[in-house]
Motif scaffolding. Sequence first.
Motif, PDB file in Angstrom:
ATOM      1  N   PHE A   1      -6.550 -24.217  16.402  1.00 13.07           N
ATOM      2  CA  PHE A   1      -5.310 -25.029  15.687  1.00 13.07           C
ATOM      3  C   PHE A   1      -5.917 -26.321  15.119  1.00 13.07           C
ATOM      4  CE2 PHE A   1      -2.747 -23.462  19.546  1.00 13.07           C
ATOM      5  CZ  PHE A   1      -1.906 -22.280  18.742  1.00 13.07           C
ATOM      6  N   ARG A   2      -6.677 -27.315  15.519  1.00 20.08           N
ATOM      7  CA  ARG A   2      -7.166 -27.798  14.559  1.00 20.08           C
ATOM      8  C   ARG A   2      -7.455 -27.683  13.298  1.00 20.08           C
ATOM      9  NH1 ARG A   2      -8.052 -32.577  16.668  1.00 20.08           N
ATOM     10  NH2 ARG A   2      -8.181 -31.729  19.261  1.00 20.08           N
TER      11      ARG A   2
ATOM     12  N   PRO B   1       3.386 -31.554  18.489  1.00 21.20           N
ATOM     13  CA  PRO B   1       2.929 -31.724  16.889  1.00 21.20           C
ATOM     14  C   PRO B   1       1.223 -32.079  17.201  1.00 21.20           C
ATOM     15  CG  PRO B   1       4.635 -33.443  16.547  1.00 21.20           C
ATOM     16  CD  PRO B   1       4.731 -32.962  17.843  1.00 21.20           C
ATOM     17  N   ARG B   2       0.991 -32.625  17.817  1.00 22.95           N
ATOM     18  CA  ARG B   2      -0.346 -33.541  18.534  1.00 22.95           C
ATOM     19  C   ARG B   2      -0.881 -32.553  19.529  1.00 22.95           C
ATOM     20  NH1 ARG B   2      -2.020 -36.071  22.939  1.00 22.95           N
ATOM     21  NH2 ARG B   2      -3.768 -37.346  22.760  1.00 22.95           N
ATOM     22  N   LEU B   3      -2.521 -32.489  18.900  1.00 21.34           N
ATOM     23  CA  LEU B   3      -3.029 -31.587  19.699  1.00 21.34           C
ATOM     24  C   LEU B   3      -3.617 -32.123  21.011  1.00 21.34           C
ATOM     25  CD1 LEU B   3      -5.508 -29.506  16.950  1.00 21.34           C
ATOM     26  CD2 LEU B   3      -2.790 -29.177  18.078  1.00 21.34           C
ATOM     27  N   VAL B   4      -3.853 -31.929  21.936  1.00 23.63           N
ATOM     28  CA  VAL B   4      -3.708 -32.342  23.201  1.00 23.63           C
ATOM     29  C   VAL B   4      -5.081 -32.104  23.542  1.00 23.63           C
ATOM     30  CG1 VAL B   4      -4.249 -30.981  25.446  1.00 23.63           C
ATOM     31  CG2 VAL B   4      -2.048 -31.704  24.261  1.00 23.63           C
TER      32      VAL B   4
ATOM     33  N   MET C   1      -0.190 -27.384  22.477  1.00 25.57           N
ATOM     34  CA  MET C   1      -1.563 -26.873  21.756  1.00 25.57           C
ATOM     35  C   MET C   1      -2.545 -27.633  21.775  1.00 25.57           C
ATOM     36  SD  MET C   1      -0.100 -25.777  17.816  1.00 25.57           S
ATOM     37  CE  MET C   1       0.896 -27.605  17.290  1.00 25.57           C
ATOM     38  N   THR C   2      -3.925 -27.158  21.596  1.00 28.21           N
ATOM     39  CA  THR C   2      -5.391 -27.408  22.090  1.00 28.21           C
ATOM     40  C   THR C   2      -6.209 -26.164  21.336  1.00 28.21           C
ATOM     41  OG1 THR C   2      -6.971 -28.444  23.071  1.00 28.21           O
ATOM     42  CG2 THR C   2      -5.606 -26.823  24.034  1.00 28.21           C
TER      43      THR C   2
ATOM     44  N   LEU D   1      -2.926 -23.030   8.752  1.00 24.66           N
ATOM     45  CA  LEU D   1      -1.979 -21.366   8.319  1.00 24.66           C
ATOM     46  C   LEU D   1      -1.386 -21.582   9.577  1.00 24.66           C
ATOM     47  CD1 LEU D   1      -0.859 -19.408   6.930  1.00 24.66           C
ATOM     48  CD2 LEU D   1      -3.526 -18.469   6.410  1.00 24.66           C
ATOM     49  N   THR D   2      -2.448 -21.342  10.495  1.00 26.67           N
ATOM     50  CA  THR D   2      -2.537 -20.124  11.923  1.00 26.67           C
ATOM     51  C   THR D   2      -1.308 -21.433  12.756  1.00 26.67           C
ATOM     52  OG1 THR D   2      -4.415 -19.838  11.734  1.00 26.67           O
ATOM     53  CG2 THR D   2      -3.549 -20.245  13.975  1.00 26.67           C
TER      54      THR D   2
END
Length: 306
Positions: free
Chosen positions: A264-265, A289-292, A259-260, A269-270
């Motif tokens: 998302f950050r 789980p770590r955002l790119v 995800m990025t 809830l989203t």
Amino acid sequence: MPYYLGIDGGGTKTTCAVGDEEHLLAMATAGPSNIVRVGESQTRQSLQQSVRQACAAAGITPVQVSHTCVGGSGAARPELAEIVRQFLAEIIPTPVDVVGDMQIALEAAFAAGPGVIVIAGTGSIAYGRDRQGTTARAGGWGFAIGDEGSAHWIGRAAVSAVLRASDRACGTAENILHGKFVAALCKVWGVTSLADLAQAANSIPPPDFAALFPVVAASQDVLALQVLSNAGRELAEIAAVVANRLFPKDETGPVPVAMTGGVFRHAVLTRGDFYNELRQLDPRVEINPRLVEPVEGALRMARRAA
């Protein structure tokens, strides 16, 4: 020593990273540079500002840069890519590659490997690559007709939700049902009533719906929570489309997903509903789980191209 630039040009901000052959040396952020959304003048200003600031922070000048890679929403179209390239050529004399934002995000998430990246920023898209190198995408059809789950979509859905709630409550919504939420939305656009909010939403050119996203993300109003939850499910749908296209059900092994993006950050809830819905749609997925950080992919692509 050669230096490289990676640039992530989005609808909300532009991030520039400076690196040598192995290390990230400095980063800087400027305004938006999605040329389709903000136009040529703002795009030029943001790109050049981010480059100058990042280079200054790294202790170099733009003329010392060996190669640059820019990833931007819509900027991969040849005619727009050429405009972006010309803007940077005014201060950078060396080659500049212009690619889509989904390409630098995929690079940041998986390097040359397989996987699906889901971008949820001002706009949204899912993009992936299978184990043979074939790519596929879903969503990303623009603010007027798509970009489900994006900040723009969330802002528009929030306005629609409060207006429909007002209808059901015979016009008393802003006083009784969702007063604080409505007031916060109105404040962003500088209006004072639901009627003015509706008029602003229908104006031409369209207003900045994405500017409403921080209000929705911070609210505990039931309408805001509903919109944020729906956004997660919409994003899961486009991710599942790409996963099913690239990784058929009869194949064994996990499907990597990353995800990025600001949605998302900033919208927990989203992110959570995206995770749960996608796992239901395709239990094979393994979601990082770590955002790119897409700018890391742009910098990597600049190094490789050189």
